[in-house]
Structure formats: C-alpha cells, structure tokens
Write a protein that holds these residues in place. Structure first.
Motif, PDB file in Angstrom:
ATOM      1  N   ILE A 145       5.870   0.680   1.263  1.00 27.23           N
ATOM      2  CA  ILE A 145       5.832   1.900   0.446  1.00 27.23           C
ATOM      3  C   ILE A 145       4.422   2.471   0.426  1.00 27.23           C
ATOM      4  CG2 ILE A 145       6.216   2.865  -1.869  1.00 27.23           C
ATOM      5  CD1 ILE A 145       8.797   1.852  -0.581  1.00 27.23           C
ATOM      6  N   THR A 146       3.426   1.596   0.260  1.00 26.51           N
ATOM      7  CA  THR A 146       2.037   2.063   0.133  1.00 26.51           C
ATOM      8  C   THR A 146       1.383   2.302   1.486  1.00 26.51           C
ATOM      9  OG1 THR A 146       1.181  -0.220   0.119  1.00 26.51           O
ATOM     10  CG2 THR A 146       1.751   0.771  -2.019  1.00 26.51           C
ATOM     11  N   ASP A 147       1.982   1.760   2.558  1.00 27.87           N
ATOM     12  CA  ASP A 147       1.380   1.800   3.891  1.00 27.87           C
ATOM     13  C   ASP A 147       0.000   1.154   3.866  1.00 27.87           C
ATOM     14  OD1 ASP A 147       1.446   2.320   6.620  1.00 27.87           O
ATOM     15  OD2 ASP A 147       0.452   4.264   6.407  1.00 27.87           O
ATOM     16  N   PHE A 148      -0.092   0.067   3.048  1.00 29.59           N
ATOM     17  CA  PHE A 148      -1.361  -0.637   2.897  1.00 29.59           C
ATOM     18  C   PHE A 148      -1.041  -2.096   2.602  1.00 29.59           C
ATOM     19  CE2 PHE A 148      -5.627  -1.576   1.439  1.00 29.59           C
ATOM     20  CZ  PHE A 148      -6.412  -0.651   2.101  1.00 29.59           C
ATOM     21  N   PRO A 149      -1.703  -3.041   3.246  1.00 22.43           N
ATOM     22  CA  PRO A 149      -1.377  -4.461   3.019  1.00 22.43           C
ATOM     23  C   PRO A 149      -1.907  -4.961   1.679  1.00 22.43           C
ATOM     24  CG  PRO A 149      -3.280  -4.287   4.463  1.00 22.43           C
ATOM     25  CD  PRO A 149      -2.787  -2.871   4.246  1.00 22.43           C
ATOM     26  N   GLU A 150      -1.347  -6.085   1.225  1.00 22.11           N
ATOM     27  CA  GLU A 150      -1.933  -6.783   0.085  1.00 22.11           C
ATOM     28  C   GLU A 150      -3.331  -7.235   0.491  1.00 22.11           C
ATOM     29  OE1 GLU A 150       0.457  -9.976  -1.389  1.00 22.11           O
ATOM     30  OE2 GLU A 150       2.295  -8.790  -1.422  1.00 22.11           O
ATOM     31  N   ILE A 151      -4.321  -7.061  -0.412  1.00 26.82           N
ATOM     32  CA  ILE A 151      -5.691  -7.450  -0.075  1.00 26.82           C
ATOM     33  C   ILE A 151      -6.297  -8.294  -1.193  1.00 26.82           C
ATOM     34  CG2 ILE A 151      -6.092  -5.456   1.433  1.00 26.82           C
ATOM     35  CD1 ILE A 151      -7.726  -4.203  -0.864  1.00 26.82           C
ATOM     36  N   LEU A 152      -7.461  -8.845  -0.905  1.00 24.66           N
ATOM     37  CA  LEU A 152      -8.233  -9.661  -1.855  1.00 24.66           C
ATOM     38  C   LEU A 152      -7.407 -10.828  -2.381  1.00 24.66           C
ATOM     39  CD1 LEU A 152     -10.033  -6.800  -3.866  1.00 24.66           C
ATOM     40  CD2 LEU A 152     -10.711  -7.872  -1.703  1.00 24.66           C
ATOM     41  N   GLY A 153      -6.714 -11.499  -1.463  1.00 28.11           N
ATOM     42  CA  GLY A 153      -5.925 -12.654  -1.850  1.00 28.11           C
ATOM     43  C   GLY A 153      -4.793 -12.328  -2.798  1.00 28.11           C
ATOM     44  N   GLY A 154      -4.259 -11.108  -2.699  1.00 30.02           N
ATOM     45  CA  GLY A 154      -3.153 -10.690  -3.561  1.00 30.02           C
ATOM     46  C   GLY A 154      -3.596 -10.000  -4.836  1.00 30.02           C
ATOM     47  N   ARG A 155      -4.910  -9.870  -5.058  1.00 32.01           N
ATOM     48  CA  ARG A 155      -5.377  -9.183  -6.266  1.00 32.01           C
ATOM     49  C   ARG A 155      -4.956  -7.712  -6.276  1.00 32.01           C
ATOM     50  NH1 ARG A 155     -11.401 -10.786  -8.407  1.00 32.01           N
ATOM     51  NH2 ARG A 155     -10.938 -12.932  -9.035  1.00 32.01           N
ATOM     52  N   VAL A 156      -4.872  -7.116  -5.100  1.00 33.38           N
ATOM     53  CA  VAL A 156      -4.485  -5.705  -5.013  1.00 33.38           C
ATOM     54  C   VAL A 156      -3.258  -5.580  -4.125  1.00 33.38           C
ATOM     55  CG1 VAL A 156      -5.188  -3.375  -4.353  1.00 33.38           C
ATOM     56  CG2 VAL A 156      -6.874  -4.945  -5.327  1.00 33.38           C
ATOM     57  N   LYS A 157      -2.138  -5.182  -4.738  1.00 28.61           N
ATOM     58  CA  LYS A 157      -0.928  -4.928  -3.958  1.00 28.61           C
ATOM     59  C   LYS A 157      -0.111  -3.785  -4.531  1.00 28.61           C
ATOM     60  CE  LYS A 157       0.798  -9.206  -5.997  1.00 28.61           C
ATOM     61  NZ  LYS A 157       0.902 -10.632  -5.705  1.00 28.61           N
TER      62      LYS A 157
END
Length: 198
Positions: free
Chosen positions: A56-68
């Motif tokens: 949906i966001t066209d962006f991967p989960e980052i910072l070890g899942g802190r940002v999704k």
C-alpha cells in the motif's frame, strides 16, 4: 454516517487469539484485508487473501520494524472524514483509499518488563505505530471502527451479520475504550521509565 459497511480493514495484532476466525469472517463478508509482519503471515498461512502494508505504501518496513504503518497512504485512509467532500477529494487526488476497520493491539510491554530486560531492550517493546493507528481511528469513529482487543470480535461479527455494517453507537463505544487502553499503556511506560535508571 450512521451505518458503516466494512469493506477494507487493517489487522495488525500482537494477541492473535481468534484472529484467523475474525479475518475469515471479514474476508467472507467482502472485506479486503491489509496487514503487517506476523499478522500477515498468520492470515496467509490459513489461506486468506491479504495485502501487505508495504504494498500500500510502496515502501518497505525499515529500522527493524520501527517504521511500517507511519505513512499518508495508511493514515490518510484512517483519518479521512467520509462525510467531508474536501477530505474525499484529497484522497482521490493522492490515490489514497479509505479504511473502515482498524484491528490493532499493542506490543506487550508489561511482559517485556517482567522478563527483566535492560532499559535499551525494554524500550524496543514500546509500540509506536499501534497507538498511532488506534488513536487516529478512535478520533475518527464517525467514519471508521477501531477494534482494540479480541474480546470484541464476536460483537463486531454479530453486528455485521445482523445489520450489514457497524452502528455509530458501537463505533463511539469502541473509540472510548480505545482511548482508555492507550492511556493505560502510556501510564505503564511512564512508570517504568520513571523508576528505572538510564
């Protein structure tokens, strides 16, 4: 809006009690499921069609899942007032779809603390995206249903079966319960940080 049909939902939970059954019920009633991490994995494993938040966001989960889930394509879909044509026009302009149901429960911070984790490790168990989605959907209860705990799944299912959607009365009740839950979660973290050395 009084009766809210449930056609698109985010499910992102720590407590997976009854999740497969609830997800199947929603899917069988024409609801698109969107999910993250372990929740998506479980729903997929029981054969349910589920879309990843990162799709949906066209962006991967980052910072070890802190940002999704912290993204306009998620929060725009949660916070839009469906009775406000200006809001809906903005969503159309940016290609954002609304959500009707947000089913989220939080990382078990109390459990992390009980294990005697050091401060740095315990802090990693503080949920950020979950409370943000809960507060956003609770604020916007006129347009969306928030489901903060598995104990409410049977009520939600019953209302959808009997009425074809969720009443404003139940959405408001769930919003109040959600703000109480998030407040208690924050208070627990406040106590922990106040009582433990850096």
């Amino acid at each position: 809006m009084n009766l809210l049909p449930v056609k698109r939902a985010i499910l992102s939970v720590t407590d997976k009690t009854g999740l497969a059954e609830f997800g199947r019920f929603l899917s069988d009633h024409g609801c698109e499921l969107v999910s993250t991490g372990g929740t998506k994995k479980m729903l997929s494993e029981v054969g349910l069609p589920v879309t990843s938040v990162s799709d949906i966001t066209d962006f991967p989960e980052i910072l070890g899942g802190r940002v999704k889930t912290l993204h306009p394509h998620i929060h725009g879909g949660i916070l839009a007032d469906k009775d406000d044509e200006g809001h809906m026009e903005t969503l159309r302009e940016f290609g954002i779809e609304t959500f009707d149901l947000i089913c989220v429960n939080l990382y078990n911070f109390a459990d992390a603390v009980s294990k005697g984790l050091d401060l740095k490790a315990a802090v990693e168990q503080i949920d950020i995206g979950g409370p943000t989605m809960l507060r956003a959907s609770a604020k916007n209860f006129h347009s969306i249903l928030v489901v903060p705990d598995p104990q409410y799944y049977p009520r939600i299912q019953k209302e959808i079966e009997e009425n074809g959607g969720i009443s404003l009365e139940l959405r408001k009740e769930m919003a109040a319960l959600t703000f109480k839950l998030v407040s208690e979660y924050d208070a627990m973290i406040t106590r922990y940080l106040s009582e433990n050395d850096a």
